[in-house]
Motif scaffolding. Sequence first.
Motif, PDB file in Angstrom:
ATOM      1  N   GLU A 107       0.843  -1.192   0.000  1.00 57.23           N
ATOM      2  CA  GLU A 107       0.000   0.000   0.000  1.00 57.23           C
ATOM      3  C   GLU A 107       0.880   1.245   0.000  1.00 57.23           C
ATOM      4  N   ASP A 108       0.271   2.394  -0.273  1.00 53.56           N
ATOM      5  CA  ASP A 108       1.010   3.645  -0.199  1.00 53.56           C
ATOM      6  C   ASP A 108       1.605   3.823   1.192  1.00 53.56           C
ATOM      7  N   ALA A 109       2.823   4.354   1.255  1.00 53.95           N
ATOM      8  CA  ALA A 109       3.379   4.737   2.554  1.00 53.95           C
ATOM      9  C   ALA A 109       2.422   5.728   3.224  1.00 53.95           C
ATOM     10  N   PRO A 110       2.259   5.651   4.530  1.00 52.45           N
ATOM     11  CA  PRO A 110       1.269   6.495   5.203  1.00 52.45           C
ATOM     12  C   PRO A 110       1.581   7.983   5.075  1.00 52.45           C
ATOM     13  N   ARG A 111       0.575   8.754   4.704  1.00 60.37           N
ATOM     14  CA  ARG A 111       0.658  10.211   4.650  1.00 60.37           C
ATOM     15  C   ARG A 111      -0.223  10.732   5.777  1.00 60.37           C
ATOM     16  N   ARG A 112       0.382  11.292   6.785  1.00 65.27           N
ATOM     17  CA  ARG A 112      -0.367  11.665   7.985  1.00 65.27           C
ATOM     18  C   ARG A 112      -1.286  12.859   7.733  1.00 65.27           C
ATOM     19  N   THR A 113      -2.431  12.825   8.408  1.00 60.03           N
ATOM     20  CA  THR A 113      -3.405  13.901   8.369  1.00 60.03           C
ATOM     21  C   THR A 113      -3.732  14.284   9.812  1.00 60.03           C
ATOM     22  N   PRO A 114      -4.440  15.391  10.023  1.00 60.51           N
ATOM     23  CA  PRO A 114      -4.800  15.761  11.398  1.00 60.51           C
ATOM     24  C   PRO A 114      -5.628  14.704  12.125  1.00 60.51           C
ATOM     25  N   MET A 115      -6.343  13.851  11.365  1.00 56.66           N
ATOM     26  CA  MET A 115      -7.194  12.849  12.016  1.00 56.66           C
ATOM     27  C   MET A 115      -6.641  11.431  11.921  1.00 56.66           C
ATOM     28  N   GLY A 116      -5.518  11.252  11.194  1.00 56.15           N
ATOM     29  CA  GLY A 116      -4.974   9.910  11.042  1.00 56.15           C
ATOM     30  C   GLY A 116      -3.948   9.829   9.945  1.00 56.15           C
ATOM     31  N   PHE A 117      -4.221   9.007   8.935  1.00 51.98           N
ATOM     32  CA  PHE A 117      -3.290   8.899   7.818  1.00 51.98           C
ATOM     33  C   PHE A 117      -4.042   8.441   6.572  1.00 51.98           C
TER      34      PHE A 117
END
Length: 206
Positions: A107-117
Amino acid sequence: MTPPVFEPGQTVVRREIMRGEPWIAIPQVCVQDDGDLLVTYTPGGTPMVYPGSGVFPVGEHPWKAAGSRRWRGHGRLELHWAGVEHSLFLFWDGPQRTFQGWYFNLEDAPRRTPMGFDTLDHELDVWWAADAETYEFKDVVEFEETGPDRYPGRMEQIRAEGARIARLLDAGELWWDKAWADWTPDTSWEPRDVPAGWESVAFETR
């Protein structure tokens, strides 16, 4: 902006972005996070949430088409490494909560967001059952059939990641702690909800 680091017990929303559109959201629980390794848990009964509208050039999420609305069973543990194009899933089954094996989910490497990734499942997987001598590739045919539309221009890159995982396993190299097989969730962890407006949280497109 500095990517968020999550606290144990905090809700972390795993969101998949397909061809520039939110495709699915799964609210998980943070087990641990040091900024490099993010470990999350999906309790049994966790809702799987799908967007209400979209163009969906490759169709809606297959789980939605199959009528899947909640996670079943003992739950799923996920290990995500920063910059790594796969995660490691762990599953358990039966009344004794027996460990089933290691599932290397490309899967895509995780791209973090304010609520998760954010990520995107690449369909191609490597499975090593707990009682097996070696691993096997899964969903190879499905990947070859759907990949050109889902991941245009990225097929060779995804195949290369699968080959890299296989080489490491063949060499006996472990990049995770096998003690996770004996991990048990906090009994107070109940299924979480996806926050309102999850579809509109900004994301990067690959």
